[in-house]
Each structure stands twice: as C-alpha cells, then as structure tokens.
Design a protein around this motif. Structure first.
Motif, PDB file in Angstrom:
ATOM      1  N   HIS A 271       0.791  -1.227   0.000  1.00 19.94           N
ATOM      2  CA  HIS A 271       0.000   0.000   0.000  1.00 19.94           C
ATOM      3  C   HIS A 271       0.822   1.275   0.000  1.00 19.94           C
ATOM      4  O   HIS A 271       0.298   2.338   0.288  1.00 19.94           O
ATOM      5  CB  HIS A 271      -0.982  -0.023   1.175  1.00 19.94           C
ATOM      6  N   THR A 272       2.113   1.158  -0.315  1.00 22.02           N
ATOM      7  CA  THR A 272       2.895   2.388  -0.474  1.00 22.02           C
ATOM      8  C   THR A 272       3.633   2.350  -1.810  1.00 22.02           C
ATOM      9  O   THR A 272       3.872   1.268  -2.364  1.00 22.02           O
ATOM     10  CB  THR A 272       3.957   2.576   0.640  1.00 22.02           C
ATOM     11  N   ALA A 273       3.966   3.522  -2.290  1.00 22.98           N
ATOM     12  CA  ALA A 273       4.713   3.615  -3.537  1.00 22.98           C
ATOM     13  C   ALA A 273       6.062   2.916  -3.365  1.00 22.98           C
ATOM     14  O   ALA A 273       6.537   2.216  -4.265  1.00 22.98           O
ATOM     15  CB  ALA A 273       4.917   5.079  -3.915  1.00 22.98           C
ATOM     16  N   TRP A 274       6.641   3.077  -2.186  1.00 23.18           N
ATOM     17  CA  TRP A 274       7.937   2.446  -1.921  1.00 23.18           C
ATOM     18  C   TRP A 274       7.874   0.937  -2.173  1.00 23.18           C
ATOM     19  O   TRP A 274       8.753   0.341  -2.790  1.00 23.18           O
ATOM     20  CB  TRP A 274       8.342   2.743  -0.465  1.00 23.18           C
ATOM     21  N   GLY A 275       6.797   0.313  -1.688  1.00 20.39           N
ATOM     22  CA  GLY A 275       6.639  -1.132  -1.856  1.00 20.39           C
ATOM     23  C   GLY A 275       6.602  -1.528  -3.329  1.00 20.39           C
ATOM     24  O   GLY A 275       7.252  -2.483  -3.744  1.00 20.39           O
ATOM     25  N   LYS A 276       5.855  -0.751  -4.125  1.00 22.32           N
ATOM     26  CA  LYS A 276       5.776  -1.051  -5.557  1.00 22.32           C
ATOM     27  C   LYS A 276       7.151  -0.884  -6.197  1.00 22.32           C
ATOM     28  O   LYS A 276       7.510  -1.600  -7.128  1.00 22.32           O
ATOM     29  CB  LYS A 276       4.749  -0.143  -6.235  1.00 22.32           C
ATOM     30  N   HIS A 277       7.911   0.086  -5.695  1.00 19.80           N
ATOM     31  CA  HIS A 277       9.248   0.297  -6.240  1.00 19.80           C
ATOM     32  C   HIS A 277      10.156  -0.893  -5.915  1.00 19.80           C
ATOM     33  O   HIS A 277      10.964  -1.310  -6.734  1.00 19.80           O
ATOM     34  CB  HIS A 277       9.849   1.599  -5.715  1.00 19.80           C
ATOM     35  N   VAL A 278      10.006  -1.432  -4.706  1.00 16.23           N
ATOM     36  CA  VAL A 278      10.800  -2.602  -4.320  1.00 16.23           C
ATOM     37  C   VAL A 278      10.508  -3.757  -5.284  1.00 16.23           C
ATOM     38  O   VAL A 278      11.428  -4.388  -5.819  1.00 16.23           O
ATOM     39  CB  VAL A 278      10.491  -3.018  -2.863  1.00 16.23           C
ATOM     40  N   TYR A 279       9.229  -4.010  -5.547  1.00 11.17           N
ATOM     41  CA  TYR A 279       8.879  -5.085  -6.484  1.00 11.17           C
ATOM     42  C   TYR A 279       9.359  -4.769  -7.902  1.00 11.17           C
ATOM     43  O   TYR A 279       9.851  -5.641  -8.616  1.00 11.17           O
ATOM     44  CB  TYR A 279       7.366  -5.315  -6.494  1.00 11.17           C
ATOM     45  N   ALA A 280       9.197  -3.506  -8.308  1.00  6.97           N
ATOM     46  CA  ALA A 280       9.578  -3.132  -9.675  1.00  6.97           C
ATOM     47  C   ALA A 280      11.073  -3.339  -9.894  1.00  6.97           C
ATOM     48  O   ALA A 280      11.492  -3.827 -10.949  1.00  6.97           O
ATOM     49  CB  ALA A 280       9.201  -1.684  -9.961  1.00  6.97           C
ATOM     50  N   ILE A 281      11.878  -3.014  -8.894  1.00  7.18           N
ATOM     51  CA  ILE A 281      13.320  -3.188  -9.026  1.00  7.18           C
ATOM     52  C   ILE A 281      13.651  -4.664  -9.229  1.00  7.18           C
ATOM     53  O   ILE A 281      14.482  -5.028 -10.055  1.00  7.18           O
ATOM     54  CB  ILE A 281      14.055  -2.609  -7.800  1.00  7.18           C
TER      55      ILE A 281
END
Ligand SMILES: Nc1ncnc2c1ncn2[C@@H]1O[C@H](COP(=O)(O)OP(=O)(O)OP(=O)(O)O)[C@@H](O)[C@H]1O
Ligand SMILES: [Mg+2]
Lengths: 246, 345
Positions: free
Chosen positions: B212-222
C-alpha cells in the motif's frame, strides 16, 4: 522558436560514435518520423532527449532555453514522455501499477499516505478505453501479449499533460488492428498540439502519420525533409546508403 | 469495457492470482498437513508449552527473515545477517556495560534505550555499507555481503576478544524482560513470547509498506525489471540502500532478542543463521531472481523449518537430520513452484 531543438549532439560510448553532430527541431503539433537502419543511433537520440544519456557534446533546447536533462523523472517533469523500445515494464506488476510506477496516486489514511489503488485502476481503465485496447488494468504484465504490453507503455505517456512524446518503435510486434489504433492515437496527439517523434522501421506508419521524416545513418543525420517532398523509395535509399544525402 | 469480439480475453480467476496462486500458499498447505500429522503422532506437540516454545524459536529468525525477504525481492541477497545479529547483540551488551561502568544513568530505562539504540545503529551502519556497495559501487550482492559476513563476524570477535559479553547494569532486568519474556495467557492458550508479538507487528508494517505504499511497488519493480524502474524515474539506488539497511536492522533486532534469551552475547551467536534465514525466505516463496516475496511467506517459511526441527526432537530423531530435511524442502518447494509456473505461465 521551436518547442524542442537539438544542436550538434554527439554521443560516444567508449570507441563507438553512436551520434555525430546531430541537429534538428521539433514543433508543437508536429509528428516527425525518425528512420534508420539497426544501430543507426535512433534509440540513443531518444534516450538523450528523455534524460537517460547525457550527450558527449551538443545542446538540447526546450522553448529556446538550454536544458540539461539528467534523469527520466526530470524529462517527465518538463513534459517529455517516452515509449521505450524495450517498453520498460515490470513483469511482476499489474498494468495499472506499471502505468503509475514512479508517480503513484496516494490518499491520506490517518497520518499516512497510502496508495489509492482504486483511483489508479479507474484511470488506467479509462486510458485503455481511450486507446481502444482490450488490456485489463488489473492483469499482470507477465501474462500479457505483445500488443497489450505496448498499450501499457503507451498509456503511461498519457498520464500527464505531455508536450513531447517520443515513441521508439511503438508498432513493433503488434497486430494490424492495433497498429491502426496507435497511428490513430498519434493523429489525436497532433490535433491536441503535442509534438511526437515516431521511430519506426515501417514505411507506411511514417508516411501515414508524419509530416516530416528524419533519416539517420551510422550516427549522422542524412536527411530531414517534408513527407510531401519525399517518397518511400527515396527514404529506403537514404537508409541503406544507396543515396548519400537529401 | 470496450472489449468486443475477444473471446480469449477473460479476467484471471481468483485462484490464479494473489496469495492463492503463490508458492507461499502451497507451502502453507504443506505446513498444515505437517502440523496435523505431528499432532496425531505426538501427544506433546500441541501442548501449550510446546506451542509457546515453537513460537519463540521461529520468532528468533523470523524478524531477520522479513528483512532478508525485502532484499531478495529486489533480486539481492544478504549473507551477512547472521554476523550482523552477533555484532548488534555484542554492541548492545557492550554499551550497557560501558554505561554501567561510567555510572551514566540519568533516568530509569536510559541504559536500556541507549544500548539498544547503539546496537541498532551498528546494524544500520552495516546495512548502509552493504547497500552503498551494491547500489552505488554496483558490486554483486552475493560477494559484497559474503565479505561483510566475514568482516562483521571478525569485528565481533575483536570487540570481545572472542569471549563474548553479557548485558549488565541497572537495566539488565528490563532488557531481559523486553527481549525474552512470555506474556501469560489464560488457561488453554499458549503463553505469548514477546518476540512473537514484535514479529507480527513488524510483519503487518511490512505488508502495508509492500502493498500500500509507492515504496513497496518500487521494491517489487526493481526486482521485476531494474532497468524499467530506473527509466520510469524510480530512485533505484535509494530504495536498494533502504532495503539493505532494513535487512540489517531487522537482523540486529533478532540478534538483540536472542542475546536476551541467552542472557549473553557470545561471539559465535547466530553463526551460520544466514543459511537458515535465506532458506526460510525461499521456502516461503521469495524468489532469488527477484520480484516475488511477501511478509506472510517469510513467516510461513520460518514456521515450517521450526516445526520440522521440533517434530524431530519430539519424535526423538537425531535433530541433526533437520538440516538435511530443510534442504530437501527447499528443493521441493522450488520444484513445485517450477511445475506450477510451467503449467500456468
Ligand atoms: N549503452 C551503450 N553502450 C555502448 N554502446 C551503445 C549503447 N547504446 C547504444 N550503443 C551503440 O550505439 C549505436 C546506436 O545504437 P541505437 O540503439 O541508438 O540504434 P538504433 O538506431 O536504435 O537501432 P535499432 O533500430 O536496432 O533499435 C549502436 O552501435 C549500439 O551498439
Ligand atoms: Mg532502437
């Protein structure tokens, strides 16, 4: 004064001269085709404009002002959106997560700012409808067809009010029907006053949508002329080198 | 929805997506079967006392497994977690002793707070070093953290002359209580180890952060496509450094908790734990190629490993078989995942 101007741009990767002294302009509402053989330097040029590479020498001007675009995020902030040749999607995220990657919508939940999944999905659905694509916003990119991936990459450029959209082979790997949709979209972008640079190996795409064509060969610009004054045969000759310059 | 004439296009079914489609779900199924089998074959397994012990034991590695899972999602690895546990525990207990020797005790609990802060700061610095080397110097995570493993373990031995230390001073009781107490529960419910409560709280935070945070999506995207994450303007380096710091701090926290339970911080504390922790993360569904992993999966992996160990003990089987069995389960879990993704993907 042009919306975008490149002056004497060169780019070297070690010993490779990917671009030699390339200059051109791009005006609002103009669709320019960029053609050239594999390795001619088209993607490199796009990546310089979108902030991934810094040119070895030369200048980029936006609205007549010199700009240094250091990162893709910065390019987006000044109104430059890009569809990359390899599409740049994360397979393990959904279509809407990919569209909003790096500029997620958030809502306040108590003291926190959490993702607004519903709003992002709704916007993504709208964008796909606009593109007349049957891509579903909640699907993982991993499971998508080439055309659907393309739609995701293109939808991403429609998120903000872009002034310039760079498309690196947006019609590679998609069906005839989808090519028509992409070309339609480009027409609509032009009507909205957006400048589009279209890279394609497909002659019909360029001759159908562009008002001007720039031809690159081995890192140099060999032609820059109005579509009306050219022909597919001439462009082919320029690409292959059968004709030196025009 | 603007979809006409595409009969091959349909929504993916609920069981083809989300948790139910993940390796974690299969492993959870295996865990439930294992628990049923053990409950039937050993009368001691479902006793309050044993359940409480199992909870305590898996909590000893599970917090570090949460952090390690974050690193693995970004397609990284952290081999230094075991050493970080030891150095953090050592720094904490040394700080407590120094404060005691210096007679610095401005308010009750101050020695506890300062020494734990010193320990976690040590862990944070280790994570920062790992993250910097991986994100900025572009060193391979495996080799970098293999180096850190050795450096940090070496420092632990140097700091204690190889003897280890134990917490001491006015806050010793508080330290032991906060790290290793068990909260009494009413009759019929196993006593809750505090470590388990920390674990659940941190897992919830991690779940929110990842989903539920942008940071989390960034972790997955990386983990999914680092180049794409970079192109879309994600600050890849900062996110990467962040996950290594979180990994080290989570390991440090686990180290402090273990030293509280032991009552001391031996220099060989958590020796080779990195292997168990990475195994737990992988069994729980984290993919070493990146892009996949969850907090729930990390905990499921830890529970599975501990339940097997516990079962072997209860069955009076040589507990050294645990390693062999865990190894088999890693391979089996990865194999089942392969079969499954081969079928649907
Ligand atoms: N990051 C890089 N490092 C080194 N060389 C590079 C790099 N990127 C591109 N090049 C080289 O620069 C030249 C131009 O490449 P570029 O990708 O711009 O070609 P292109 O015109 O887009 O070709 P295509 O039609 O195949 O996409 C090639 O010789 C390529 O090998
Ligand atoms: Mg290219």
């Amino acid at each position: 004064m042009s919306l975008l101007e490149l002056r004497n741009i060169s780019k070297e990767f070690g010993a490779i001269h990917a671009l030699n002294d390339v200059s051109f302009t791009l005006d609002a509402g103009e669709v320019v085709g960029l053609m050239g053989d594999n390795g001619a330097g088209k993607s490199t040029l796009v990546k310089i404009i979108s902030g991934i590479y810094t040119p070895t020498s030369g200048q980029v001007l936006l609205d007549g002002q010199p700009v240094n675009i250091h990162s893709p995020g910065e390019a987006r902030r000044i109104g430059i959106e890009t569809v990359y040749q390899d599409l740049a999607l994360a397979d393990n995220l959904t279509a809407s997560e990919n569209i909003f990657l790096g500029r997620e919508l958030r809502r306040k939940v108590g003291p926190f700012r959490l993702l607004d999944h519903a709003a992002m999905k709704a916007r993504a659905v709208e964008l796909f409808e606009e593109l007349k694509s049957e891509t579903r916003a909640g699907d993982y990119v991993r499971q998508m067809s080439g055309g659907q991936r393309q739609a995701v990459a293109i939808a991403r450029t429609r998120l903000a009010a872009a002034k310039i959209i760079l498309m690196d082979e947006p019609t590679a790997a998609i069906s005839v029907r989808q090519v028509a949709e992409v070309l339609n979209l480009i027409h609509r972008l032009r009507e909205a006053g957006i400048a589009v640079m279209l890279i394609s190996h497909r002659m019909p795409d360029v001759f159908e949508t562009c008002s001007r064509v720039i031809v690159m060969r081995r890192g140099s610009k060999v032609a820059d002329k109005a579509i009306a004054d050219s022909s597919p045969d001439e462009v082919t000759a320029l690409i292959t080198g059968a004709k030196e310059a025009a | 929805m603007g979809v006409q004439g595409f009969s091959n296009v349909r929504e993916t079914r609920f069981w083809q997506r989300g948790f139910l489609a993940s390796q974690s779900a299969y492993v959870l199924g295996a865990l439930v079967v294992l628990i049923v089998v053990m409950a039937l074959s050993s009368p001691n397994f479902l006793t309050e006392r044993n359940i409480s012990n199992v909870m305590q034991n898996f909590s000893f590695i599970a917090i570090a497994t949460l952090g390690t899972t974050l690193v693995i999602i970004t397609a990284g690895i952290d081999l230094s977690v075991g050493s970080t546990m030891a150095l953090t525990a050592t720094a904490t207990s040394l700080a407590m002793r120094w404060l005691n020797d210096a007679g610095f005790y401005p308010f009750p609990g101050s020695a506890f707070i300062l020494s734990v802060a010193a320990g976690l700061a040590t862990a944070g610095i280790i994570g920062l070093a790992n993250g910097f080397a991986v994100a900025k110097l572009k060193l391979a995570p495996f080799v970098t953290t293999l180096g850190t493993l050795s450096i940090v373990r070496g420092l632990t031995y140097v700091a204690t002359q190889g003897r280890g230390t134990s917490p001491d001073g006015p806050d010793k009781g508080l330290f032991l209580a906060v790290t290793s107490a068990r909260i009494p529960m009413p009759e019929g419910i196993p006593n809750l180890p505090v470590a388990f409560i920390y674990l659940i709280a941190l897992a919830l935070v991690m779940w929110v952060a990842l989903n539920h945070t942008a940071w989390g999506k960034h972790v997955y995207a990386i983990g999914g496509n680092e180049a794409a994450a970079r192109l879309t303007g994600v600050n890849v380096d900062r996110v990467k450094i962040g996950v290594y710091v979180l990994c080290s701090v989570s390991a440090g926290l686990n180290g402090i908790i273990i030293s509280g339970w032991l009552g001391s911080a031996p220099a060989n504390l958590a020796n080779a734990y990195e292997l168990t922790i990475i195994a737990a993360a992988v069994i729980g569904g984290a993919n070493l190629f990146g892009g996949v992993g969850t907090a729930a999966g990390a905990i499921i992996g830890c529970i599975l490993i501990e339940v097997i160990r516990n079962g072997l003990v209860l069955a009076r089987v040589d507990p050294y078989w645990q390693q062999t069995l865990v190894g088999c389960i890693i391979v089996a879990a990865v194999f089942v995942d392969r079969l499954r993704s081969g079928r649907t993907g």
